[in-house]
Design a protein around this motif. Sequence first.
Motif, PDB file in Angstrom:
ATOM      1  N   PRO A 259       0.829  -1.217   0.000  1.00 53.61           N
ATOM      2  CA  PRO A 259       0.000   0.000   0.000  1.00 53.61           C
ATOM      3  C   PRO A 259       0.859   1.261   0.000  1.00 53.61           C
ATOM      4  CG  PRO A 259      -0.082  -1.083   2.146  1.00 53.61           C
ATOM      5  CD  PRO A 259       0.645  -2.021   1.224  1.00 53.61           C
ATOM      6  N   VAL A 260       0.321   2.301  -0.588  1.00 54.92           N
ATOM      7  CA  VAL A 260       0.971   3.613  -0.539  1.00 54.92           C
ATOM      8  C   VAL A 260       0.735   4.206   0.848  1.00 54.92           C
ATOM      9  CG1 VAL A 260       0.959   5.963  -1.464  1.00 54.92           C
ATOM     10  CG2 VAL A 260       0.730   3.991  -3.015  1.00 54.92           C
ATOM     11  N   ARG A 261       1.817   4.634   1.478  1.00 52.61           N
ATOM     12  CA  ARG A 261       1.720   5.142   2.852  1.00 52.61           C
ATOM     13  C   ARG A 261       1.556   6.660   2.840  1.00 52.61           C
ATOM     14  NH1 ARG A 261       7.175   3.084   4.480  1.00 52.61           N
ATOM     15  NH2 ARG A 261       7.360   3.070   2.212  1.00 52.61           N
ATOM     16  N   PHE A 262       0.370   7.072   3.242  1.00 53.09           N
ATOM     17  CA  PHE A 262       0.012   8.498   3.204  1.00 53.09           C
ATOM     18  C   PHE A 262       0.355   9.198   4.511  1.00 53.09           C
ATOM     19  CE2 PHE A 262      -2.610   9.703  -0.481  1.00 53.09           C
ATOM     20  CZ  PHE A 262      -2.723   8.469  -1.105  1.00 53.09           C
TER      21      PHE A 262
ATOM     22  N   PRO B 208      -9.652  -1.369  -0.647  1.00 56.34           N
ATOM     23  CA  PRO B 208      -9.260  -2.770  -0.469  1.00 56.34           C
ATOM     24  C   PRO B 208      -7.801  -2.850  -0.022  1.00 56.34           C
ATOM     25  CG  PRO B 208      -9.588  -2.230  -2.812  1.00 56.34           C
ATOM     26  CD  PRO B 208     -10.022  -1.042  -2.025  1.00 56.34           C
ATOM     27  N   PRO B 209      -7.409  -3.980   0.539  1.00 56.61           N
ATOM     28  CA  PRO B 209      -6.031  -4.117   1.022  1.00 56.61           C
ATOM     29  C   PRO B 209      -5.024  -3.888  -0.105  1.00 56.61           C
ATOM     30  CG  PRO B 209      -7.371  -6.017   1.666  1.00 56.61           C
ATOM     31  CD  PRO B 209      -8.190  -5.206   0.719  1.00 56.61           C
ATOM     32  N   GLY B 210      -3.892  -3.353   0.272  1.00 52.62           N
ATOM     33  CA  GLY B 210      -2.822  -3.208  -0.703  1.00 52.62           C
ATOM     34  C   GLY B 210      -2.859  -1.921  -1.496  1.00 52.62           C
ATOM     35  N   VAL B 211      -3.834  -1.047  -1.227  1.00 49.17           N
ATOM     36  CA  VAL B 211      -3.921   0.199  -2.008  1.00 49.17           C
ATOM     37  C   VAL B 211      -3.236   1.356  -1.275  1.00 49.17           C
ATOM     38  CG1 VAL B 211      -5.450   1.918  -3.025  1.00 49.17           C
ATOM     39  CG2 VAL B 211      -6.010  -0.525  -3.207  1.00 49.17           C
ATOM     40  N   ALA B 212      -3.705   1.632  -0.095  1.00 47.17           N
ATOM     41  CA  ALA B 212      -3.198   2.814   0.605  1.00 47.17           C
ATOM     42  C   ALA B 212      -3.421   2.657   2.099  1.00 47.17           C
ATOM     43  CB  ALA B 212      -3.920   4.069   0.102  1.00 47.17           C
ATOM     44  N   ALA B 213      -2.588   3.312   2.858  1.00 46.59           N
ATOM     45  CA  ALA B 213      -2.740   3.309   4.312  1.00 46.59           C
ATOM     46  C   ALA B 213      -2.286   4.666   4.833  1.00 46.59           C
ATOM     47  CB  ALA B 213      -1.895   2.199   4.924  1.00 46.59           C
ATOM     48  N   VAL B 214      -2.861   5.075   5.953  1.00 46.44           N
ATOM     49  CA  VAL B 214      -2.420   6.328   6.565  1.00 46.44           C
ATOM     50  C   VAL B 214      -1.286   6.007   7.522  1.00 46.44           C
ATOM     51  CG1 VAL B 214      -3.076   8.310   7.963  1.00 46.44           C
ATOM     52  CG2 VAL B 214      -4.698   7.337   6.333  1.00 46.44           C
TER      53      VAL B 214
ATOM     54  N   ALA C 141      10.319  18.254 -10.896  1.00 46.91           N
ATOM     55  CA  ALA C 141      11.750  18.090 -10.605  1.00 46.91           C
ATOM     56  C   ALA C 141      11.994  16.864  -9.727  1.00 46.91           C
ATOM     57  CB  ALA C 141      12.284  19.350  -9.933  1.00 46.91           C
ATOM     58  N   SER C 142      11.037  16.586  -8.840  1.00 49.28           N
ATOM     59  CA  SER C 142      11.213  15.439  -7.940  1.00 49.28           C
ATOM     60  C   SER C 142      10.663  14.142  -8.521  1.00 49.28           C
ATOM     61  CB  SER C 142      10.505  15.710  -6.611  1.00 49.28           C
ATOM     62  OG  SER C 142      11.050  16.833  -5.978  1.00 49.28           O
ATOM     63  N   GLY C 143       9.997  14.234  -9.634  1.00 51.51           N
ATOM     64  CA  GLY C 143       9.420  13.028 -10.242  1.00 51.51           C
ATOM     65  C   GLY C 143       8.278  12.438  -9.432  1.00 51.51           C
ATOM     66  N   VAL C 144       7.561  13.295  -8.699  1.00 54.31           N
ATOM     67  CA  VAL C 144       6.439  12.781  -7.899  1.00 54.31           C
ATOM     68  C   VAL C 144       5.106  13.028  -8.620  1.00 54.31           C
ATOM     69  CG1 VAL C 144       7.660  13.059  -5.710  1.00 54.31           C
ATOM     70  CG2 VAL C 144       6.176  14.922  -6.545  1.00 54.31           C
ATOM     71  N   GLN C 145       4.129  12.219  -8.260  1.00 48.92           N
ATOM     72  CA  GLN C 145       2.788  12.372  -8.840  1.00 48.92           C
ATOM     73  C   GLN C 145       2.082  13.543  -8.177  1.00 48.92           C
ATOM     74  OE1 GLN C 145       1.346  10.477 -11.415  1.00 48.92           O
ATOM     75  NE2 GLN C 145      -0.117  12.179 -11.339  1.00 48.92           N
TER      76      GLN C 145
ATOM     77  N   GLU D  10      -7.012   5.827  -7.406  1.00 45.17           N
ATOM     78  CA  GLU D  10      -6.342   6.165  -8.666  1.00 45.17           C
ATOM     79  C   GLU D  10      -4.989   6.831  -8.400  1.00 45.17           C
ATOM     80  OE1 GLU D  10      -6.569   5.434 -11.613  1.00 45.17           O
ATOM     81  OE2 GLU D  10      -5.599   6.997 -12.805  1.00 45.17           O
ATOM     82  N   PHE D  11      -4.969   7.728  -7.448  1.00 41.54           N
ATOM     83  CA  PHE D  11      -3.705   8.377  -7.087  1.00 41.54           C
ATOM     84  C   PHE D  11      -2.700   7.313  -6.615  1.00 41.54           C
ATOM     85  CE2 PHE D  11      -1.043  10.508  -3.829  1.00 41.54           C
ATOM     86  CZ  PHE D  11      -0.478  11.501  -4.608  1.00 41.54           C
ATOM     87  N   SER D  12      -3.155   6.387  -5.799  1.00 38.57           N
ATOM     88  CA  SER D  12      -2.268   5.345  -5.261  1.00 38.57           C
ATOM     89  C   SER D  12      -1.761   4.431  -6.371  1.00 38.57           C
ATOM     90  CB  SER D  12      -3.010   4.523  -4.205  1.00 38.57           C
ATOM     91  OG  SER D  12      -3.418   5.357  -3.142  1.00 38.57           O
ATOM     92  N   ARG D  13      -2.644   4.143  -7.318  1.00 35.67           N
ATOM     93  CA  ARG D  13      -2.233   3.304  -8.448  1.00 35.67           C
ATOM     94  C   ARG D  13      -1.093   3.969  -9.217  1.00 35.67           C
ATOM     95  NH1 ARG D  13      -2.852   2.789 -13.734  1.00 35.67           N
ATOM     96  NH2 ARG D  13      -4.058   4.712 -13.992  1.00 35.67           N
ATOM     97  N   LEU D  14      -1.195   5.263  -9.403  1.00 36.39           N
ATOM     98  CA  LEU D  14      -0.144   5.991 -10.129  1.00 36.39           C
ATOM     99  C   LEU D  14       1.147   6.013  -9.322  1.00 36.39           C
ATOM    100  CD1 LEU D  14      -2.350   8.929 -11.479  1.00 36.39           C
ATOM    101  CD2 LEU D  14      -1.436   6.987 -12.786  1.00 36.39           C
ATOM    102  N   VAL D  15       1.010   6.189  -8.013  1.00 41.77           N
ATOM    103  CA  VAL D  15       2.206   6.186  -7.156  1.00 41.77           C
ATOM    104  C   VAL D  15       2.857   4.802  -7.173  1.00 41.77           C
ATOM    105  CG1 VAL D  15       3.013   6.366  -4.766  1.00 41.77           C
ATOM    106  CG2 VAL D  15       1.413   8.079  -5.685  1.00 41.77           C
TER     107      VAL D  15
END
Lengths: 371, 371
Positions: free
Chosen positions: A15-18, A38-44, A130-134, A323-328
Motif C-alpha cells: 500500500p501507498v503510505r500516506f 481494499p487491502p494493498g492500495v493505501a494506508a495512513v 523536478a522530484s518526479g512525484v505524482q 487512482e492516485f495510489s495506483r499511479l504512485v
Amino acid sequence: MSSPAAPVQAAPPRPVRFGILGCADIARKVSRALLMLPPGVAAVAAVGSRSEEKARRFVAETGLPAARTHGSYESLLCDPGVEAVYLPLPTSLHVPWAMAASARGKHLLLEKPTALCAADLDAILAACDASGVQFMDTTMWIHNPRTAKMREIIADKDTFGDVRVVHSMCSFRASDDFLQNDIRVKPDLDALGVLGDIGWYCIRSILWAVDYELPQAVIAQRHPVKNQAGVLLACGATLYWADGKTATFNCSFLTNLAFDVSIYGTNGTIHVTDLVIPYEEKSGEFNVASKSNFVKPTIGWDPLPRKHVGFTDLPQEALMVQEFSRLVQNIRDAGGRPEGKWPTITRKTQVVLDAVNASIDKGCEPAEVAG
Amino acid sequence: MSSPAAPVQAAPPRPVRFGILGCADIARKVSRALLMLPPGVAAVAAVGSRSEEKARRFVAETGLPAARTHGSYESLLCDPGVEAVYLPLPTSLHVPWAMAASARGKHLLLEKPTALCAADLDAILAACDASGVQFMDTTMWIHNPRTAKMREIIADKDTFGDVRVVHSMCSFRASDDFLQNDIRVKPDLDALGVLGDIGWYCIRSILWAVDYELPQAVIAQRHPVKNQAGVLLACGATLYWADGKTATFNCSFLTNLAFDVSIYGTNGTIHVTDLVIPYEEKSGEFNVASKSNFVKPTIGWDPLPRKHVGFTDLPQEALMVQEFSRLVQNIRDAGGRPEGKWPTITRKTQVVLDAVNASIDKGCEPAEVAG
C-alpha cells in the motif's frame, strides 16, 4: 500426468503510505475514504498538525489507530515512512508546504483550490516535476464512474453532436458562523473565497464538458458579492471559445445547495444536479436527451429524455485515492513516470479561475485566458 | 310539505366566438385546444387567410366544420360573428392587423413575439385599451397548473427564501429546411429570429421567477450567431437587478431541444427542464430542493430534493384559451373591465427583449432596461 509446477506467487502490492498534513474537516472525509479501500492500495502512516494533541485527536476520531502523529508539518514531512502527502491546508499555505513535500520526494494529493494563482501553482508543479512525484488535485467527482459515463455520451458525436453551451451553478447556503469564521471567507487563508471553493467545480466541470479546451476569454458578471474583507461570496462569469461555444456559471455561498451542470450539444443534452456531491454516495444519476423532436402539433417530446442511474461500490473520494495510489505504485514499483494528465487539468482550471478574478478586478471587462 | 319553487335556471354561458386570422402551423395547435374546451367556453366562428381555399383546407384539416371561411384578413375582421381574434401572423404583420382587430372591437389573443419592439407593442396595447378589449399573448406554459404550483413554492419565503440567480435555456435543433425557409429566420417576417421565438420564453420565465420585477440592465453574450440576412439563430444574455439578483439565458436554433429554467433561492431551488412544452401534455413535473444540508462528512444531501408531478385534464394551450375566454365573457356578459395583468407582463417581456437586442446592437455593451 506430471503435476504442474507451483505457480509463482506475485508479491502482494504494497500500500501507498500516506501522510495527512493538516487536520481540516475535509481530511476526515479523505481519511474515511482511505479506510474503505481494499487491502494493498493505501494506508495512513502519519498525521501531522500544528500540535501533536490535535493530530492525536484526529487519529482517534477518524479511526486511524496505526497512524503516527506529528506535532508539526515539518516533522510529518521528515517521516521516512510517508510516501505521499495529502495536503488540505488553507490555500495560502499551499506553496510552501506543497513545495516542501515534493522536495522531500513525497507524492502530492493537493486540496483545491490548488493555489491562489496559476503562477503559484506553476511553482508547485515545477517542484513536483523536478522530484518526479505524482501530482493530483482533490476534485473528487472526476473519479466518479458517473462522470466517465457522461463523458462517453458527450464524446459520441451521433448521440451528442458538438457541445455549444454549458451552464454550471455550484452553491450552498453558508451559515452565519461560516460567513464569520470559516477559512474560506478569510483573505489571509483562502483569499479566493467562493470562487476557489466551489467556483473551482463550475470551472472544472465546464472544462471537462468541452474536453479541456481552454476558452479564449472570460467576462465576469457585474456586482460580485464580497465580504467586508473583500473575499468573494458570490460571483459568476461567461466563458467564450474561439469556435463560438459559450459557458456561464454562478457560484455562491448565499443560495441553497446546488451542484448543477447542464451541457447542450447540437444533438444531445445532459443534465446533472448533484455533480460535486452526489445525493447518495453510492449511486449517481443524470438525464440525457438526444435528437429530441416535438410530438406534433408541438404537444410533447419524442423521444423522451432518459435517466441514467449508476452505482459504485466505492464512493468517489475513495476512487480518487485509489487512482492516485495506483499511479504512485506504478512509479514506485514499476519504474513508471508521473501521469501528466492530472497536473494539466489542474492548471487549466487554475488559469480560467485566474481569468475570472482578473475580469472582476478590471470591473468585469473581458480577460484573456492565458494559454 | 309544499313543493319547492322550481329553481331559476341560469342562462347557459355563451361561448366566445373566435376568428383565426392566418393559418400558421401554430394555429392548428390552438384550434385543437379550442375543440377540447367544455361547452360554453369558446368556439371557432371563422377562419381567415389570404386565400379562401387555404382557409377551407385549414378548416377541413383541423376539424372545425362550423367555421366560416374568409379569403382575406380584412374580411374576417368584418365578420360580425367574430368576437375575439387569435392572431398567429408573422411578427412584422402584428401592428397593422392587431390594431385593425382591436379597432373593430375584437378581443385579441396575439402570438408571441408580440411585436418587433416595445414601441410597436405599445401601439397595439393602446389600441386595445381604447377599444376596451382584452389583450393576451400566447405564452402557453404560464397557464399550466404546474407553473402556478412552482410560483406558490417560490413565493413561500420559508421554503424558498429570496430568488438570487435564475438560468434559462430554450433551444431546438432546427432542420436545414427550417434554417432556409421558416418565417423565423426571415428578416422581413420574424426579424427577431431565435430571440423572439424562444428567447421570449427565456425572458418570460426569468421575469416570472422574480415575480415580474424588471432588471435594470442587460448585457448580451458576445458573438451571437446570425444568418446571412442578419437574423439571430443563437444568443444569450445576463440580466442584472438593482438588489444584486442576476439571471442568464441562452436561446438557440442550433442545439438539441431544451426548455430549462433553474431558479436558485436563498433557501430553495427549483429545476424544470420542459417548461415551455411539457414532455407529455397532460402531466408536468419539476424538482424542488429546500434547506438542503450535507450529510456529514459531505457525502450526500439531506433532505433530498423532491420531485413534484402534477396532472391536468386540459393541456396548457386549452387552459390559455379558457382563461382568455373567461375574461372576454366577464367583459361581454358582466360589464367587467379587461384584465391588465396580461398586457403588463407582455410588455415587460418585450422591454427586456428590446434591451437584449440593444445590447447586441451595441457590440454587447450594457443596455438599460426601459421602465
